[in-house]
Design a protein around this motif. Structure first.
Motif, PDB file in Angstrom:
ATOM      1  N   LEU A  24       0.834  -1.209   0.000  1.00 50.23           N
ATOM      2  CA  LEU A  24       0.000   0.000   0.000  1.00 50.23           C
ATOM      3  C   LEU A  24       0.870   1.261   0.000  1.00 50.23           C
ATOM      4  CD1 LEU A  24      -2.754   1.404   0.239  1.00 50.23           C
ATOM      5  CD2 LEU A  24      -2.558   1.185   2.728  1.00 50.23           C
ATOM      6  N   TYR A  25       1.911   1.265   0.816  1.00 53.36           N
ATOM      7  CA  TYR A  25       2.794   2.424   0.889  1.00 53.36           C
ATOM      8  C   TYR A  25       3.471   2.665  -0.456  1.00 53.36           C
ATOM      9  CZ  TYR A  25       6.341   5.674   2.484  1.00 53.36           C
ATOM     10  OH  TYR A  25       7.135   6.787   2.620  1.00 53.36           O
ATOM     11  N   VAL A  26       3.948   1.586  -1.053  1.00 54.22           N
ATOM     12  CA  VAL A  26       4.638   1.727  -2.346  1.00 54.22           C
ATOM     13  C   VAL A  26       3.683   2.276  -3.402  1.00 54.22           C
ATOM     14  CG1 VAL A  26       5.722   0.423  -4.232  1.00 54.22           C
ATOM     15  CG2 VAL A  26       6.412   0.013  -1.865  1.00 54.22           C
ATOM     16  N   LEU A  27       2.468   1.747  -3.422  1.00 62.96           N
ATOM     17  CA  LEU A  27       1.498   2.222  -4.424  1.00 62.96           C
ATOM     18  C   LEU A  27       1.209   3.703  -4.228  1.00 62.96           C
ATOM     19  CD1 LEU A  27      -1.021  -0.778  -4.334  1.00 62.96           C
ATOM     20  CD2 LEU A  27       0.530  -0.200  -6.215  1.00 62.96           C
ATOM     21  N   ARG A  28       0.927   4.081  -2.988  1.00 62.92           N
ATOM     22  CA  ARG A  28       0.497   5.459  -2.730  1.00 62.92           C
ATOM     23  C   ARG A  28       1.653   6.450  -2.772  1.00 62.92           C
ATOM     24  NH1 ARG A  28      -4.273   6.771  -0.358  1.00 62.92           N
ATOM     25  NH2 ARG A  28      -3.189   8.437   0.730  1.00 62.92           N
ATOM     26  N   GLU A  29       2.734   6.110  -2.073  1.00 66.65           N
ATOM     27  CA  GLU A  29       3.777   7.108  -1.849  1.00 66.65           C
ATOM     28  C   GLU A  29       4.904   7.058  -2.878  1.00 66.65           C
ATOM     29  OE1 GLU A  29       2.995   9.252   0.345  1.00 66.65           O
ATOM     30  OE2 GLU A  29       1.358   8.104   1.268  1.00 66.65           O
ATOM     31  N   ARG A  30       5.117   5.916  -3.469  1.00 65.00           N
ATOM     32  CA  ARG A  30       6.226   5.842  -4.427  1.00 65.00           C
ATOM     33  C   ARG A  30       5.739   5.877  -5.875  1.00 65.00           C
ATOM     34  NH1 ARG A  30      11.068   4.512  -2.043  1.00 65.00           N
ATOM     35  NH2 ARG A  30      10.954   3.586   0.021  1.00 65.00           N
ATOM     36  N   LEU A  31       4.559   5.291  -6.105  1.00 62.10           N
ATOM     37  CA  LEU A  31       4.083   5.223  -7.493  1.00 62.10           C
ATOM     38  C   LEU A  31       2.989   6.253  -7.787  1.00 62.10           C
ATOM     39  CD1 LEU A  31       3.989   1.347  -8.075  1.00 62.10           C
ATOM     40  CD2 LEU A  31       5.863   2.952  -8.457  1.00 62.10           C
ATOM     41  N   GLY A  32       2.593   7.027  -6.797  1.00 66.90           N
ATOM     42  CA  GLY A  32       1.602   8.087  -7.036  1.00 66.90           C
ATOM     43  C   GLY A  32       0.230   7.549  -7.387  1.00 66.90           C
ATOM     44  N   LEU A  33      -0.157   6.459  -6.738  1.00 69.40           N
ATOM     45  CA  LEU A  33      -1.491   5.887  -6.963  1.00 69.40           C
ATOM     46  C   LEU A  33      -2.267   5.932  -5.637  1.00 69.40           C
ATOM     47  CD1 LEU A  33      -0.420   2.797  -9.111  1.00 69.40           C
ATOM     48  CD2 LEU A  33      -1.674   4.802  -9.922  1.00 69.40           C
ATOM     49  N   PRO A  34      -2.905   7.053  -5.353  1.00 72.86           N
ATOM     50  CA  PRO A  34      -3.525   7.223  -4.035  1.00 72.86           C
ATOM     51  C   PRO A  34      -4.942   6.667  -3.936  1.00 72.86           C
ATOM     52  CG  PRO A  34      -3.686   9.262  -5.261  1.00 72.86           C
ATOM     53  CD  PRO A  34      -2.999   8.260  -6.170  1.00 72.86           C
ATOM     54  N   GLY A  35      -5.390   5.965  -4.980  1.00 71.73           N
ATOM     55  CA  GLY A  35      -6.767   5.450  -4.947  1.00 71.73           C
ATOM     56  C   GLY A  35      -6.988   4.468  -3.812  1.00 71.73           C
ATOM     57  N   SER A  36      -6.049   3.572  -3.600  1.00 75.98           N
ATOM     58  CA  SER A  36      -6.170   2.612  -2.501  1.00 75.98           C
ATOM     59  C   SER A  36      -5.966   3.391  -1.203  1.00 75.98           C
ATOM     60  CB  SER A  36      -5.095   1.524  -2.615  1.00 75.98           C
ATOM     61  OG  SER A  36      -5.092   0.991  -3.918  1.00 75.98           O
ATOM     62  N   LYS A  37      -6.927   3.271  -0.295  1.00 80.70           N
ATOM     63  CA  LYS A  37      -6.904   4.124   0.898  1.00 80.70           C
ATOM     64  C   LYS A  37      -6.252   3.424   2.085  1.00 80.70           C
ATOM     65  CE  LYS A  37      -8.926   7.654  -0.970  1.00 80.70           C
ATOM     66  NZ  LYS A  37      -8.205   7.603  -2.243  1.00 80.70           N
ATOM     67  N   ASN A  38      -5.734   4.268   2.956  1.00 77.46           N
ATOM     68  CA  ASN A  38      -5.100   3.770   4.171  1.00 77.46           C
ATOM     69  C   ASN A  38      -5.940   4.212   5.360  1.00 77.46           C
ATOM     70  OD1 ASN A  38      -3.554   3.106   6.316  1.00 77.46           O
ATOM     71  ND2 ASN A  38      -1.726   4.222   5.663  1.00 77.46           N
ATOM     72  N   ALA A  39      -6.795   3.326   5.842  1.00 75.48           N
ATOM     73  CA  ALA A  39      -7.651   3.706   6.961  1.00 75.48           C
ATOM     74  C   ALA A  39      -7.172   3.090   8.268  1.00 75.48           C
ATOM     75  CB  ALA A  39      -9.096   3.301   6.690  1.00 75.48           C
ATOM     76  N   CYS A  40      -6.847   1.801   8.257  1.00 69.69           N
ATOM     77  CA  CYS A  40      -6.502   1.155   9.534  1.00 69.69           C
ATOM     78  C   CYS A  40      -5.087   0.595   9.537  1.00 69.69           C
ATOM     79  CB  CYS A  40      -7.498   0.036   9.839  1.00 69.69           C
ATOM     80  SG  CYS A  40      -7.269  -1.443   8.799  1.00 69.69           S
ATOM     81  N   GLU A  41      -4.575   0.270   8.379  1.00 73.68           N
ATOM     82  CA  GLU A  41      -3.238  -0.327   8.241  1.00 73.68           C
ATOM     83  C   GLU A  41      -3.085  -1.606   9.052  1.00 73.68           C
ATOM     84  OE1 GLU A  41      -0.318   2.777   8.719  1.00 73.68           O
ATOM     85  OE2 GLU A  41       0.883   1.926   7.093  1.00 73.68           O
ATOM     86  N   GLN A  42      -4.209  -2.260   9.330  1.00 69.39           N
ATOM     87  CA  GLN A  42      -4.154  -3.482  10.144  1.00 69.39           C
ATOM     88  C   GLN A  42      -4.967  -4.609   9.540  1.00 69.39           C
ATOM     89  OE1 GLN A  42      -5.267  -2.656  14.179  1.00 69.39           O
ATOM     90  NE2 GLN A  42      -3.759  -1.030  14.370  1.00 69.39           N
ATOM     91  N   GLY A  43      -5.383  -4.469   8.293  1.00 65.91           N
ATOM     92  CA  GLY A  43      -6.143  -5.544   7.672  1.00 65.91           C
ATOM     93  C   GLY A  43      -7.576  -5.637   8.144  1.00 65.91           C
ATOM     94  N   GLU A  44      -8.082  -4.563   8.748  1.00 66.92           N
ATOM     95  CA  GLU A  44      -9.429  -4.634   9.328  1.00 66.92           C
ATOM     96  C   GLU A  44     -10.519  -4.025   8.450  1.00 66.92           C
ATOM     97  OE1 GLU A  44     -10.178  -6.109  12.100  1.00 66.92           O
ATOM     98  OE2 GLU A  44      -8.188  -6.426  12.956  1.00 66.92           O
TER      99      GLU A  44
END
Ligand code: FES
Ligand code: FES
Length: 169
Positions: A24-44
């Motif tokens: 998720l971090y790589v997609l959002r922060e390195r590849l500029g694809l912010p569509g996938s959201k980071n809400a819990c970061e715990q698989g919940e």
């Protein structure tokens, strides 16, 4: 470490990825694809759901290194992915994937934070099971939490997408 993988049909390379870094971090922060959201970061919550070699996964729980050599589809690639499945025919004039259009038409989006993950999960289910029962839909989306809609409009959207898919619309 360097990670080479395919994202939405395009080869991608991420450098200097540390061992514990999530997909998720790589997609959002390195590849500029912010569509996938980071809400819990715990698989919940499922807001970070992407497809990894076709299988829906919580990308916050996948180490980026595990994606080496594999294919990832994010919400940004959903329309293209749906188009390929339909043999290259644009399924919607809007350019959206049919499931995206159905979410709009059914009013299934409120704050939208859960929406990308739900779209990816629902699209995968409809590919696997074109005529789902309500129980099938609930099961397929059981890992995706929504705090706004009460889920009924989401159910409507997936039913609508399934009906349109079976009518070839
Ligand atoms: S951010 Fe990954 S499951 Fe919630
Ligand atoms: S629309 Fe807000 S969390 Fe689902």
């Amino acid at each position: 470490m360097r990670v080479n993988f395919t994202v939405n049909g395009r080869p991608q390379e991420a450098d200097d990825v540390w061992e514990g870094e999530s997909l998720l971090y790589v997609l959002r922060e390195r590849l500029g694809l912010p569509g996938s959201k980071n809400a819990c970061e715990q698989g919940e919550c499922g807001s970070c759901t992407v497809r990894l070699d076709g299988v829906p996964v919580c990308s916050c729980l996948v180490a980026a290194g595990q994606a080496e050599g594999r294919e990832v589809v994010t919400v940004e690639g959903l329309a293209e992915y749906a188009r390929e499945r339909a043999g290259g025919t644009p399924a919607q004039d809007s350019g959206l994937a049919p499931i995206q259009q159905a979410f709009l038409d059914a009013g299934a989006v409120q704050c939208g934070f859960c929406t990308p993950g739900l779209l990816v999960a629902a699209d995968e289910m409809l590919e696997r099971n074109p005529t789902p029962s309500d129980a099938d839909i609930r099961e397929a989306l059981s890992g995706n939490l929504c705090r706004c809609t009460g889920y009924e409009k989401i159910m409507d959207a997936v039913r609508l997408a399934a009906a349109r898919q079976s009518e070839g619309v």
